[in-house]
Design a protein around this motif. Sequence first.
Motif, PDB file in Angstrom:
ATOM      1  N   LEU A   1       8.627 -41.172 -36.612  1.00 58.02           N
ATOM      2  CA  LEU A   1       9.373 -40.290 -35.726  1.00 58.02           C
ATOM      3  C   LEU A   1       9.225 -38.843 -36.183  1.00 58.02           C
ATOM      4  N   ALA A   2       9.188 -38.652 -37.497  1.00 56.29           N
ATOM      5  CA  ALA A   2       9.000 -37.365 -38.159  1.00 56.29           C
ATOM      6  C   ALA A   2       8.423 -37.673 -39.535  1.00 56.29           C
ATOM      7  N   PRO A   3       7.927 -36.681 -40.253  1.00 55.96           N
ATOM      8  CA  PRO A   3       7.391 -36.953 -41.585  1.00 55.96           C
ATOM      9  C   PRO A   3       8.382 -37.737 -42.448  1.00 55.96           C
ATOM     10  N   PHE A   4       7.922 -38.864 -42.967  1.00 58.58           N
ATOM     11  CA  PHE A   4       8.712 -39.729 -43.855  1.00 58.58           C
ATOM     12  C   PHE A   4       9.861 -40.454 -43.150  1.00 58.58           C
ATOM     13  N   VAL A   5       9.920 -40.373 -41.817  1.00 61.07           N
ATOM     14  CA  VAL A   5      10.953 -41.084 -41.066  1.00 61.07           C
ATOM     15  C   VAL A   5      10.278 -42.127 -40.181  1.00 61.07           C
ATOM     16  N   PRO A   6      10.292 -43.401 -40.577  1.00 63.49           N
ATOM     17  CA  PRO A   6       9.613 -44.427 -39.779  1.00 63.49           C
ATOM     18  C   PRO A   6      10.310 -44.650 -38.445  1.00 63.49           C
ATOM     19  N   LYS A   7       9.516 -44.832 -37.398  1.00 63.16           N
ATOM     20  CA  LYS A   7      10.057 -45.133 -36.071  1.00 63.16           C
ATOM     21  C   LYS A   7       9.901 -46.611 -35.742  1.00 63.16           C
ATOM     22  N   SER A   8       8.746 -47.165 -36.078  1.00 61.59           N
ATOM     23  CA  SER A   8       8.533 -48.586 -35.819  1.00 61.59           C
ATOM     24  C   SER A   8       7.465 -49.122 -36.752  1.00 61.59           C
ATOM     25  N   TYR A   9       7.411 -50.453 -36.812  1.00 63.72           N
ATOM     26  CA  TYR A   9       6.401 -51.139 -37.621  1.00 63.72           C
ATOM     27  C   TYR A   9       5.562 -52.017 -36.710  1.00 63.72           C
ATOM     28  N   ILE A  10       4.286 -52.142 -37.044  1.00 61.09           N
ATOM     29  CA  ILE A  10       3.374 -52.972 -36.265  1.00 61.09           C
ATOM     30  C   ILE A  10       2.639 -53.894 -37.220  1.00 61.09           C
ATOM     31  N   ALA A  11       2.782 -55.199 -37.001  1.00 60.67           N
ATOM     32  CA  ALA A  11       2.001 -56.186 -37.757  1.00 60.67           C
ATOM     33  C   ALA A  11       0.654 -56.341 -37.051  1.00 60.67           C
TER      34      ALA A  11
ATOM     35  N   ASN B   1       5.457 -56.334 -27.910  1.00 61.04           N
ATOM     36  CA  ASN B   1       5.924 -54.959 -28.049  1.00 61.04           C
ATOM     37  C   ASN B   1       7.446 -54.914 -27.906  1.00 61.04           C
ATOM     38  N   SER B   2       8.139 -54.605 -28.999  1.00 64.44           N
ATOM     39  CA  SER B   2       9.605 -54.454 -28.988  1.00 64.44           C
ATOM     40  C   SER B   2      10.310 -55.691 -28.427  1.00 64.44           C
TER      41      SER B   2
ATOM     42  N   HIS C   1      17.648 -48.661 -29.000  1.00 63.29           N
ATOM     43  CA  HIS C   1      18.206 -49.354 -27.844  1.00 63.29           C
ATOM     44  C   HIS C   1      19.479 -48.680 -27.336  1.00 63.29           C
ATOM     45  N   PHE C   2      20.228 -48.094 -28.253  1.00 60.67           N
ATOM     46  CA  PHE C   2      21.482 -47.440 -27.893  1.00 60.67           C
ATOM     47  C   PHE C   2      21.373 -45.923 -27.908  1.00 60.67           C
ATOM     48  N   LEU C   3      20.203 -45.408 -28.388  1.00 61.09           N
ATOM     49  CA  LEU C   3      19.946 -43.966 -28.455  1.00 61.09           C
ATOM     50  C   LEU C   3      21.080 -43.225 -29.160  1.00 61.09           C
ATOM     51  N   ALA C   4      21.415 -43.715 -30.318  1.00 64.85           N
ATOM     52  CA  ALA C   4      22.488 -43.118 -31.112  1.00 64.85           C
ATOM     53  C   ALA C   4      22.154 -43.279 -32.590  1.00 64.85           C
ATOM     54  N   PRO C   5      22.612 -42.345 -33.430  1.00 68.92           N
ATOM     55  CA  PRO C   5      22.307 -42.441 -34.857  1.00 68.92           C
ATOM     56  C   PRO C   5      23.211 -43.436 -35.584  1.00 68.92           C
ATOM     57  N   PHE C   6      22.618 -44.157 -36.533  1.00 71.21           N
ATOM     58  CA  PHE C   6      23.321 -44.940 -37.553  1.00 71.21           C
ATOM     59  C   PHE C   6      24.048 -46.185 -37.046  1.00 71.21           C
TER      60      PHE C   6
ATOM     61  N   GLY D   1      -2.660 -66.775 -31.877  1.00 74.77           N
ATOM     62  CA  GLY D   1      -3.552 -65.619 -31.732  1.00 74.77           C
ATOM     63  C   GLY D   1      -4.560 -65.510 -32.861  1.00 74.77           C
ATOM     64  N   LYS D   2      -5.818 -65.301 -32.509  1.00 75.91           N
ATOM     65  CA  LYS D   2      -6.827 -65.033 -33.531  1.00 75.91           C
ATOM     66  C   LYS D   2      -6.614 -63.647 -34.128  1.00 75.91           C
ATOM     67  N   ARG D   3      -6.297 -62.699 -33.247  1.00 70.28           N
ATOM     68  CA  ARG D   3      -5.871 -61.370 -33.677  1.00 70.28           C
ATOM     69  C   ARG D   3      -4.417 -61.180 -33.249  1.00 70.28           C
ATOM     70  N   VAL D   4      -3.676 -60.381 -34.008  1.00 66.70           N
ATOM     71  CA  VAL D   4      -2.232 -60.251 -33.777  1.00 66.70           C
ATOM     72  C   VAL D   4      -1.840 -58.790 -33.751  1.00 66.70           C
ATOM     73  N   TRP D   5      -0.943 -58.488 -32.807  1.00 70.62           N
ATOM     74  CA  TRP D   5      -0.324 -57.158 -32.720  1.00 70.62           C
ATOM     75  C   TRP D   5       1.147 -57.377 -32.357  1.00 70.62           C
ATOM     76  N   CYS D   6       2.043 -57.086 -33.291  1.00 66.69           N
ATOM     77  CA  CYS D   6       3.472 -57.268 -33.028  1.00 66.69           C
ATOM     78  C   CYS D   6       4.220 -56.033 -33.508  1.00 66.69           C
ATOM     79  N   GLN D   7       4.790 -55.291 -32.555  1.00 68.35           N
ATOM     80  CA  GLN D   7       5.499 -54.040 -32.852  1.00 68.35           C
ATOM     81  C   GLN D   7       6.999 -54.247 -32.734  1.00 68.35           C
ATOM     82  N   THR D   8       7.753 -53.549 -33.592  1.00 68.26           N
ATOM     83  CA  THR D   8       9.215 -53.607 -33.525  1.00 68.26           C
ATOM     84  C   THR D   8       9.810 -52.321 -34.087  1.00 68.26           C
ATOM     85  N   PRO D   9      10.937 -51.839 -33.557  1.00 73.58           N
ATOM     86  CA  PRO D   9      11.571 -50.639 -34.114  1.00 73.58           C
ATOM     87  C   PRO D   9      11.960 -50.837 -35.575  1.00 73.58           C
TER      88      PRO D   9
END
Length: 216
Positions: free
Chosen positions: A203-213, A99-100, A139-144, A122-130
Amino acid sequence: MGFSINTFYQQIFRLWRKKRLVLFQRYISPGKEDLLLDVGGYPIFWTAHAPMVARVDTLNLHCGSFDAERFPEHEIRTLEGDGRALEFADGSYDIAFSNSVIEHVGSWEDQKRFAAEMCRVGKRVWCQTPALECPIEPHFLAPFVHWLPRSWRPFVVCYFTPRGWAAKGNKAAIQEMVDWTRLISKREMKELFPDCQIVTEYLAPFVPKSYIAVRR
């Protein structure tokens, strides 16, 4: 009472992590007989919830500690190791979890090694990242910030982000934070985890926050 960036982060991310845990249970279906390897995680993440698996092994570059007497219902081991070169046989764990973390392991080549090792053990995998595509750098809580040229980021982080203010001008620490944070795009996640489903958190409609494999 002074400003605490860690407390601030904990309050913001608590709800997100609770929702993510629901997704984890839905996609991975952890069972009471499963062995789980948490690469880069800590016992506190698992002790906040009722036990879901037979045992959790948390692995970090520096071995942490776990107070087993305080949490007798949890079977947790803390291990020392490098997620880019795991010292376990193929398929050693029912679930490889992270996770992250993968955004902090180094270069693109380091990230490829990390992803390959998770899929190997891992037989099953869960890997999340922003998500790189999210306009807010988590990480910096700032835009762009993460869309700027890398050479500009230390200055911007130092003077224009909560993380930089909390560092109180410690340029070496800020440079290290920038150097060891490489966010990943959806296209890159597909390349890193070719046999996994890539689930998007928004995070909002059409705005991805994170991806999970996810590999079930």
